[in-house]
Write an enzyme that holds these catalytic residues in place. Sequence first.
Site, PDB file in Angstrom:
ATOM      1  N   LYS A   7       0.837  -1.167  -0.102  1.00 35.60           N
ATOM      2  CA  LYS A   7      -0.003   0.010   0.073  1.00 35.60           C
ATOM      3  C   LYS A   7       0.949   1.185  -0.012  1.00 35.60           C
ATOM      4  O   LYS A   7       0.503   2.268  -0.807  1.00 35.60           O
ATOM      5  CB  LYS A   7      -0.954   0.034   1.137  1.00 35.60           C
ATOM      6  CG  LYS A   7      -1.848  -1.181   1.405  1.00 35.60           C
ATOM      7  CD  LYS A   7      -2.708  -1.036   2.668  1.00 35.60           C
ATOM      8  CE  LYS A   7      -2.191  -1.090   3.848  1.00 35.60           C
ATOM      9  NZ  LYS A   7      -1.095  -2.247   4.137  1.00 35.60           N
ATOM     10  N   ARG A  10      -9.669   1.426   8.457  1.00 32.31           N
ATOM     11  CA  ARG A  10      -9.288  -0.240   8.744  1.00 32.31           C
ATOM     12  C   ARG A  10     -10.344  -0.804   9.454  1.00 32.31           C
ATOM     13  O   ARG A  10     -10.280  -1.919   9.850  1.00 32.31           O
ATOM     14  CB  ARG A  10      -8.113  -0.006   9.605  1.00 32.31           C
ATOM     15  CG  ARG A  10      -6.909  -0.142   9.052  1.00 32.31           C
ATOM     16  CD  ARG A  10      -5.615  -0.054  10.121  1.00 32.31           C
ATOM     17  NE  ARG A  10      -4.566  -1.080   9.845  1.00 32.31           N
ATOM     18  CZ  ARG A  10      -3.446  -0.787   9.147  1.00 32.31           C
ATOM     19  NH1 ARG A  10      -3.410   0.639   8.732  1.00 32.31           N
ATOM     20  NH2 ARG A  10      -2.504  -1.599   9.027  1.00 32.31           N
ATOM     21  N   ARG A  58      11.799  -6.277   4.634  1.00 28.93           N
ATOM     22  CA  ARG A  58      11.614  -4.854   4.634  1.00 28.93           C
ATOM     23  C   ARG A  58      12.637  -4.149   5.770  1.00 28.93           C
ATOM     24  O   ARG A  58      12.754  -4.614   6.847  1.00 28.93           O
ATOM     25  CB  ARG A  58      10.299  -4.334   4.989  1.00 28.93           C
ATOM     26  CG  ARG A  58      10.176  -2.630   5.248  1.00 28.93           C
ATOM     27  CD  ARG A  58       8.496  -2.407   5.089  1.00 28.93           C
ATOM     28  NE  ARG A  58       7.781  -2.836   6.398  1.00 28.93           N
ATOM     29  CZ  ARG A  58       6.541  -2.722   6.293  1.00 28.93           C
ATOM     30  NH1 ARG A  58       6.005  -2.067   5.449  1.00 28.93           N
ATOM     31  NH2 ARG A  58       5.809  -3.214   7.513  1.00 28.93           N
ATOM     32  N   ARG A  88      11.251  -2.655  10.900  1.00 30.18           N
ATOM     33  CA  ARG A  88      10.177  -1.992  11.564  1.00 30.18           C
ATOM     34  C   ARG A  88       9.706  -2.884  12.880  1.00 30.18           C
ATOM     35  O   ARG A  88       9.803  -3.963  13.051  1.00 30.18           O
ATOM     36  CB  ARG A  88       8.956  -1.825  10.678  1.00 30.18           C
ATOM     37  CG  ARG A  88       8.402  -0.370  10.889  1.00 30.18           C
ATOM     38  CD  ARG A  88       7.259  -0.121   9.710  1.00 30.18           C
ATOM     39  NE  ARG A  88       6.166  -0.851  10.049  1.00 30.18           N
ATOM     40  CZ  ARG A  88       4.930  -0.595   9.217  1.00 30.18           C
ATOM     41  NH1 ARG A  88       5.038   0.192   7.984  1.00 30.18           N
ATOM     42  NH2 ARG A  88       3.775  -1.050   9.570  1.00 30.18           N
ATOM     43  N   ARG A 127      -0.904  -8.854  13.165  1.00 28.31           N
ATOM     44  CA  ARG A 127      -1.612  -7.847  12.232  1.00 28.31           C
ATOM     45  C   ARG A 127      -2.407  -8.585  11.209  1.00 28.31           C
ATOM     46  O   ARG A 127      -3.492  -8.090  10.771  1.00 28.31           O
ATOM     47  CB  ARG A 127      -0.329  -7.160  11.680  1.00 28.31           C
ATOM     48  CG  ARG A 127       0.368  -6.116  12.648  1.00 28.31           C
ATOM     49  CD  ARG A 127       1.734  -5.785  12.273  1.00 28.31           C
ATOM     50  NE  ARG A 127       1.814  -4.984  10.915  1.00 28.31           N
ATOM     51  CZ  ARG A 127       2.848  -4.940  10.229  1.00 28.31           C
ATOM     52  NH1 ARG A 127       4.071  -5.490  10.555  1.00 28.31           N
ATOM     53  NH2 ARG A 127       2.889  -4.313   9.122  1.00 28.31           N
TER      54      ARG A 127
HETATM   55  P1  AP5 Z   1       4.639  -1.373   1.651  1.00 24.32           P
HETATM   56  O1  AP5 Z   1       4.854  -0.597   0.453  1.00 24.32           O
HETATM   57  O2  AP5 Z   1       5.459  -0.920   2.834  1.00 24.32           O
HETATM   58  O3  AP5 Z   1       3.556  -2.276   2.210  1.00 24.32           O
HETATM   59  P2  AP5 Z   1       2.258  -1.851   3.037  1.00 24.32           P
HETATM   60  O4  AP5 Z   1       1.026  -2.584   2.723  1.00 24.32           O
HETATM   61  O5  AP5 Z   1       2.214  -0.395   3.282  1.00 24.32           O
HETATM   62  O6  AP5 Z   1       2.678  -2.344   4.547  1.00 24.32           O
HETATM   63  P3  AP5 Z   1       2.674  -2.026   6.063  1.00 24.32           P
HETATM   64  O7  AP5 Z   1       3.338  -2.987   6.895  1.00 24.32           O
HETATM   65  O8  AP5 Z   1       3.023  -0.502   6.314  1.00 24.32           O
HETATM   66  O9  AP5 Z   1       1.079  -2.146   6.038  1.00 24.32           O
HETATM   67  P4  AP5 Z   1       0.365  -1.907   7.562  1.00 24.32           P
HETATM   68  O10 AP5 Z   1      -0.986  -1.764   7.025  1.00 24.32           O
HETATM   69  O11 AP5 Z   1       0.465  -3.215   8.301  1.00 24.32           O
HETATM   70  O12 AP5 Z   1       1.121  -0.878   8.350  1.00 24.32           O
HETATM   71  P5  AP5 Z   1       0.764   0.639   8.684  1.00 24.32           P
HETATM   72  O13 AP5 Z   1       2.063   1.386   8.570  1.00 24.32           O
HETATM   73  O14 AP5 Z   1      -0.747   1.330   8.053  1.00 24.32           O
HETATM   74  O15 AP5 Z   1       5.677  -2.966   1.346  1.00 24.32           O
HETATM   75  C1  AP5 Z   1       6.224  -4.016   2.247  1.00 24.32           C
HETATM   76  C2  AP5 Z   1       7.468  -4.256   1.802  1.00 24.32           C
HETATM   77  O16 AP5 Z   1       7.405  -5.010   0.346  1.00 24.32           O
HETATM   78  C3  AP5 Z   1       8.459  -3.321   1.489  1.00 24.32           C
HETATM   79  O17 AP5 Z   1       9.883  -3.609   1.773  1.00 24.32           O
HETATM   80  C4  AP5 Z   1       8.455  -3.058   0.030  1.00 24.32           C
HETATM   81  O18 AP5 Z   1       9.726  -2.650  -0.343  1.00 24.32           O
HETATM   82  C5  AP5 Z   1       8.072  -4.674  -0.499  1.00 24.32           C
HETATM   83  N1  AP5 Z   1       7.329  -4.416  -1.594  1.00 24.32           N
HETATM   84  C6  AP5 Z   1       5.990  -3.630  -1.847  1.00 24.32           C
HETATM   85  N2  AP5 Z   1       5.616  -3.958  -3.143  1.00 24.32           N
HETATM   86  C7  AP5 Z   1       6.289  -5.147  -3.617  1.00 24.32           C
HETATM   87  C8  AP5 Z   1       6.184  -6.004  -4.831  1.00 24.32           C
HETATM   88  N3  AP5 Z   1       5.175  -5.769  -5.837  1.00 24.32           N
HETATM   89  N4  AP5 Z   1       7.043  -6.897  -4.816  1.00 24.32           N
HETATM   90  C9  AP5 Z   1       7.998  -6.976  -3.758  1.00 24.32           C
HETATM   91  N5  AP5 Z   1       8.121  -6.403  -2.883  1.00 24.32           N
HETATM   92  C10 AP5 Z   1       7.429  -5.403  -2.736  1.00 24.32           C
HETATM   93  O19 AP5 Z   1       0.158   0.535  10.120  1.00 24.32           O
HETATM   94  C11 AP5 Z   1       1.115  -0.146  11.188  1.00 24.32           C
HETATM   95  C12 AP5 Z   1       0.173   0.138  12.565  1.00 24.32           C
HETATM   96  O20 AP5 Z   1      -0.177   1.297  12.822  1.00 24.32           O
HETATM   97  C13 AP5 Z   1      -0.926  -0.984  12.618  1.00 24.32           C
HETATM   98  O21 AP5 Z   1      -0.692  -2.174  12.911  1.00 24.32           O
HETATM   99  C14 AP5 Z   1      -1.907   0.113  13.614  1.00 24.32           C
HETATM  100  O22 AP5 Z   1      -1.372  -0.509  14.881  1.00 24.32           O
HETATM  101  C15 AP5 Z   1      -1.527   1.291  13.199  1.00 24.32           C
HETATM  102  N6  AP5 Z   1      -2.548   2.064  12.327  1.00 24.32           N
HETATM  103  C16 AP5 Z   1      -2.219   2.477  11.200  1.00 24.32           C
HETATM  104  N7  AP5 Z   1      -3.422   2.928  10.726  1.00 24.32           N
HETATM  105  C17 AP5 Z   1      -4.491   2.728  11.473  1.00 24.32           C
HETATM  106  C18 AP5 Z   1      -5.893   2.792  11.316  1.00 24.32           C
HETATM  107  N8  AP5 Z   1      -6.356   3.394  10.271  1.00 24.32           N
HETATM  108  N9  AP5 Z   1      -6.679   2.574  12.500  1.00 24.32           N
HETATM  109  C19 AP5 Z   1      -5.954   1.746  13.719  1.00 24.32           C
HETATM  110  N10 AP5 Z   1      -4.622   1.639  13.730  1.00 24.32           N
HETATM  111  C20 AP5 Z   1      -3.939   2.253  12.778  1.00 24.32           C
END
Ligand code: AP5
Length: 220
Positions: free
Chosen positions: A16, A91, A130, A163, A174
């Site tokens: 994402k 979410r 990552r 991370r 997660r």
């Molecule tokens: P990346 O682009 O980082 O993937 P992502 O989907 O953004 O992954 P996240 O782990 O950031 O998602 P998440 O939803 O768990 O975390 P968030 O920060 O929102 O890619 C991942 C890896 O793959 C990278 O190394 C990249 O280089 C690689 N990659 C990407 N595309 C690729 C491809 N096509 N092929 C190969 N490799 C690839 O949330 C974290 C925490 O914050 C949550 O657990 C929660 O505690 C809190 N939080 C955030 N938002 C909310 C909300 N709305 N409500 C409540 N709590 C929240």
Amino acid sequence: MTATRLVFLGPPGAGKGTQADLVADSLGIPHISTGDILREAMEKKTDLGGRAGRYVEGGDLVPDEIVLSLVEERTGREDCAGGFVLDGFPRTVAQAEGLDGILAERGEALDAVILLDVGDEAIISRLAQRRVCPACGALYSLDGDPPRQDGVCDKCGARLEARVDDDPATVKKRLEVYRRDTLPVVEYYESEGLLRRVGGEGDVEGVFSSILEVLKTVKR
Ligand code: AP5
């Protein structure tokens, strides 16, 4: 100017952040990641960081009211007049309903919700690989897109880190939270006719092209 308001949905590690960044750049609108905002607040030890930290570190969702108020504030800024790309929000169904309410009060609405489909095996492998730059936020993948110098950010020279929530036990948590709380959001947007599914297991450029194709079909 026509505004474009998009949401990226998908399991942890679906790409994402990677794709939201590319799409936001290509449209010239802000990429708003609730995860990045929360991590930055934790890093800076702000009040928000203090309230969110234990949830993020444990792989739990931060309470809806905290996230909704930060999104309301962020999407109300002037740089969002031309739209925005939301990543990692909403979410929960309560967050999706809250977002609809915030936008409706401004006479606005979402244009599309992109769901990145990626299986558990790819997710677990991606998150183990990552590395992130704590200073500038640059993202690396040890196997797919490694830094030029081991452990060092290409862009700013800071030491790269895994991370805090990418350890295998927290990733498992997660994924469970995603299935329990966020899959109903997918159904919510499907029933509103906004959902567009994109396969997220190809390479970054291939996934980006598929998203651009989908966006051509979105009325704005
Ligand atoms: P990346 O682009 O980082 O993937 P992502 O989907 O953004 O992954 P996240 O782990 O950031 O998602 P998440 O939803 O768990 O975390 P968030 O920060 O929102 O890619 C991942 C890896 O793959 C990278 O190394 C990249 O280089 C690689 N990659 C990407 N595309 C690729 C491809 N096509 N092929 C190969 N490799 C690839 O949330 C974290 C925490 O914050 C949550 O657990 C929660 O505690 C809190 N939080 C955030 N938002 C909310 C909300 N709305 N409500 C409540 N709590 C929240």
